[in-house]
Every structure is written in structure tokens, then in C-alpha cells.
Design an enzyme around this catalytic site. Sequence first.
Site, PDB file in Angstrom:
ATOM      1  N   TRP A  82      40.324  31.714  48.975  1.00 21.01           N
ATOM      2  CA  TRP A  82      39.695  32.900  48.385  1.00 21.01           C
ATOM      3  C   TRP A  82      38.175  32.834  48.415  1.00 21.01           C
ATOM      4  CZ3 TRP A  82      42.512  36.944  48.499  1.00 21.01           C
ATOM      5  CH2 TRP A  82      43.891  36.825  48.366  1.00 21.01           C
ATOM      6  N   ASP A 131      34.669  33.606  40.520  1.00 23.26           N
ATOM      7  CA  ASP A 131      35.956  34.286  40.583  1.00 23.26           C
ATOM      8  C   ASP A 131      36.951  33.435  39.786  1.00 23.26           C
ATOM      9  OD1 ASP A 131      38.480  35.206  41.199  1.00 23.26           O
ATOM     10  OD2 ASP A 131      38.213  35.187  43.375  1.00 23.26           O
ATOM     11  N   LYS A 135      47.581  37.808  37.077  1.00 27.01           N
ATOM     12  CA  LYS A 135      48.102  36.443  37.031  1.00 27.01           C
ATOM     13  C   LYS A 135      48.190  35.942  35.592  1.00 27.01           C
ATOM     14  CE  LYS A 135      45.767  35.780  41.370  1.00 27.01           C
ATOM     15  NZ  LYS A 135      46.901  35.831  42.302  1.00 27.01           N
TER      16      LYS A 135
HETATM   17  N1  PMP Z   1      40.684  35.572  44.165  1.00 30.49           N
HETATM   18  C1  PMP Z   1      41.666  34.737  43.792  1.00 30.49           C
HETATM   19  C2  PMP Z   1      41.304  33.396  43.215  1.00 30.49           C
HETATM   20  C3  PMP Z   1      43.002  35.107  43.942  1.00 30.49           C
HETATM   21  O1  PMP Z   1      43.974  34.272  43.588  1.00 30.49           O
HETATM   22  C4  PMP Z   1      43.305  36.384  44.475  1.00 30.49           C
HETATM   23  C5  PMP Z   1      44.718  36.886  44.616  1.00 30.49           C
HETATM   24  N2  PMP Z   1      45.689  35.970  44.758  1.00 30.49           N
HETATM   25  C6  PMP Z   1      42.245  37.213  44.861  1.00 30.49           C
HETATM   26  C7  PMP Z   1      40.947  36.780  44.687  1.00 30.49           C
HETATM   27  C8  PMP Z   1      42.488  38.584  45.441  1.00 30.49           C
HETATM   28  O2  PMP Z   1      42.989  39.384  44.441  1.00 30.49           O
HETATM   29  P1  PMP Z   1      43.423  40.911  44.664  1.00 30.49           P
HETATM   30  O3  PMP Z   1      44.634  40.872  45.542  1.00 30.49           O
HETATM   31  O4  PMP Z   1      43.722  41.366  43.277  1.00 30.49           O
HETATM   32  O5  PMP Z   1      42.299  41.624  45.273  1.00 30.49           O
END
Ligand code: PMP
Length: 364
Positions: free
Chosen positions: A103, A174, A198
Site C-alpha cells: 500500500w 495511512d 477494517k
Molecule cells: N491502505 C491500506 C493500508 C489498506 O489496507 C487498503 C485496503 N486494503 C488501502 C489503503 C486501500 O483502501 P481502499 O480500498 O478503501 O481504497
Amino acid sequence: MTQSNFNFSPGPSLLPEAVKKKAKQAMWDWYVSGISPMEVSHRSPKFVALVSENEQRIRSLYGIDESYLVVFMPGGATMQTYAWCANLLRTDECADFAITGHWSKIAYQEALRNNAKHHQAFAGEANGYTSISDCSTWKCSSMSRFLHFVDNETVHGIEFTTPPTATGKILISDMSSNILSRPCNISSYGLIYAGMQKNMGIAGLTLVVVKKELLSQYPSYAPSLLSYQYCYDKNNLPNTPPTISHYILSLYLDWFLELGGLSAADEQCKKKSAMLYQAIDNSNGFYKNSIEKPFRSRINVTFSTPTPELDAQFASFAKDCGIHFIKGHASHGGLRASIYNAMPEEGVEALIECMNKFKQRASL
Ligand code: PMP
């Protein structure tokens, strides 16, 4: 009744049982009898009060004062990879990024679309994203004020033990997969963001906490709906939001406060993850976790068996044991147990029992 199915999904993920029960009831009786939270105007006083109370409760949980905005934005955490840059960076300003997994790499790549000068201060890909070096050794750019990092990498299962403050940069974090999992001194950060699906409720909203004084001139070409100040000035209701996500957040916070709040959550995360890592480490090498011990995630426990074929067999065996969504992320392979706040210890025990049974079968 003993629960027989456990949801280890990385997200959207399990909700506390109490939240689901209350939500079910609210489908028939919330605004008045027969009217649910999904069916009311977002301008109705009861709904407006709910959003404002969610903000206040998040402020009080983390001790967030008025020098920060607390914003609820639709669009998921991915949208924030653009939004934070648009709201905080000055024209052509670059930022530092710590790449510790899937991510953070995406956040960096997305930011590059607007400014090719963004800089990797730490690149964990070379060691397979298995450890994080001391941040005082990172190579930050003299041109940047900000450092973006992902506090817990959901795919790789690697988590910061403490925020990288020694870089001297303003921290942008994040926290999508470890929000509400431990106490956090917000004043050490310029901005944090976290998708809610989550450890905070369901998909549809992202929490953003941002220090007001860092907001720069918002670009005139960018949409109003991605301006933190604009959303906040509209009481977090600039347009029709996913009303059900706000409502579930309110139920989640009720449950979370009863659980004991951030310190209690931290203790439980440590306990549950330690149980799993112990099972992995005591398996005589049958199960492996490749993350250096201090950085092992308390939330997303990644592991593998001796072969990808056995990983697949394990996932299918686990399903028969009531252990669901244990397969690793498509880009990473292996297996992964996501043990968010709502996962009871009983679920972790059931997974360990399943792991032991599978190992015995495979060794025959
Ligand atoms: N950052 C992290 C740490 C994640 O775990 C995720 C989704 N698994 C995201 C960003 C992206 O999230 P979204 O699909 O809600 O845009």
C-alpha cells in the site's frame, strides 16, 4: 451457542456481533418505527447529530484538539493518496515516501502521477518487505517537508513499532488497517487517514485527521469534495454521504468504548497475534512468517506452508473448519489471518487448532 465460523478477511472484514445485532434492529426502528438510518435525509437533525457525535467521540478517544480537523470522506483510502497531496503540498512541492509494502508503494505511485519528483526515503522491496531500518538512516530529500508511510501494511503484515519521527519530517500516515488498535499521540502527525472497513465499521468512508495549519492553498481545479476544509466547513456533510457507514461507525464506537478503548484494544491485538506467531514459530518450520520479529503486524499475520500447493490446500481445509478468507493477497501469495478488534480469541484458537490438524495431516 459456540460460534463455528470465523471471518479472517482483510477488509471489508468482520463486525462485532453486538454491532450487527443493533444494526439489524435499526433496519426496522431507528428514526421512528419503520424507518432505518439508510432511509433518512442526511440533513435530518437526528442524522446530523450522529455525524457530529462520531467526530466528538473520535476526538476524545485520541485526545484530538481543535488545531486538527476530523473529516469523514467517501472514496476509500486510495482516494487519500491524491487528496492529502492536493490539500497539503504547495505547487510542485515533493514529499518523501517510506515504501514498506504493497500500500505504501501504491501511495507513492499514485502521488508520482502528479509530481515525478516525489522521493523514496526508504525502499523495503529489496529485502522483500520483511523489515524496516532505523528511520534515522533513511535518505530523505532536503526538498520535502512531509513523509508518507503506512503504519501497518495489510498485505505484507509488517507494522511500525513507533512513528518515524527521527526523520524530522511532518508525518502523513495511512492507518487503514491498524486504526483503533493502539493509543496514538496525534500531535506527532501532520495527518492520518484510515478507511473504515477494517477496524472501524464498513466500507464507504475514510477518516482523515489533519493539522489545520498545514493546509495549503487548495488547487482551484481540484474537486471541492476532496478539500478537507470544505468538507469540514459543511459539517462533514458536503453532499449525500454513505449514511449507513456513518451509522455503523456510531455502533462500532459504542462497542469499542465498552471494550475499553485504545489501550484495551492494543493488549488484545498483542495477545491474539502472539498466540498465532507462537503457533507458527513452534511448528518446526512447517509454517513460516518472514517478517523480522519487531515488525510483525499485530493485525495481519502472514504465513505460509512449505509450498504454494499446500497453501491452497490449507485455505480449503480451513474453510471446512469454519475459517474463512485466510488466503494471502493475490500479489503476495501465502496465507494471512486478519485479526481486527472484532475477532474473538476463540477465533484465533480455532485457527491454531486448524493449523495443527493440517500440519499433522500433511506430515503423514
Ligand atoms: N491502505 C491500506 C493500508 C489498506 O489496507 C487498503 C485496503 N486494503 C488501502 C489503503 C486501500 O483502501 P481502499 O480500498 O478503501 O481504497
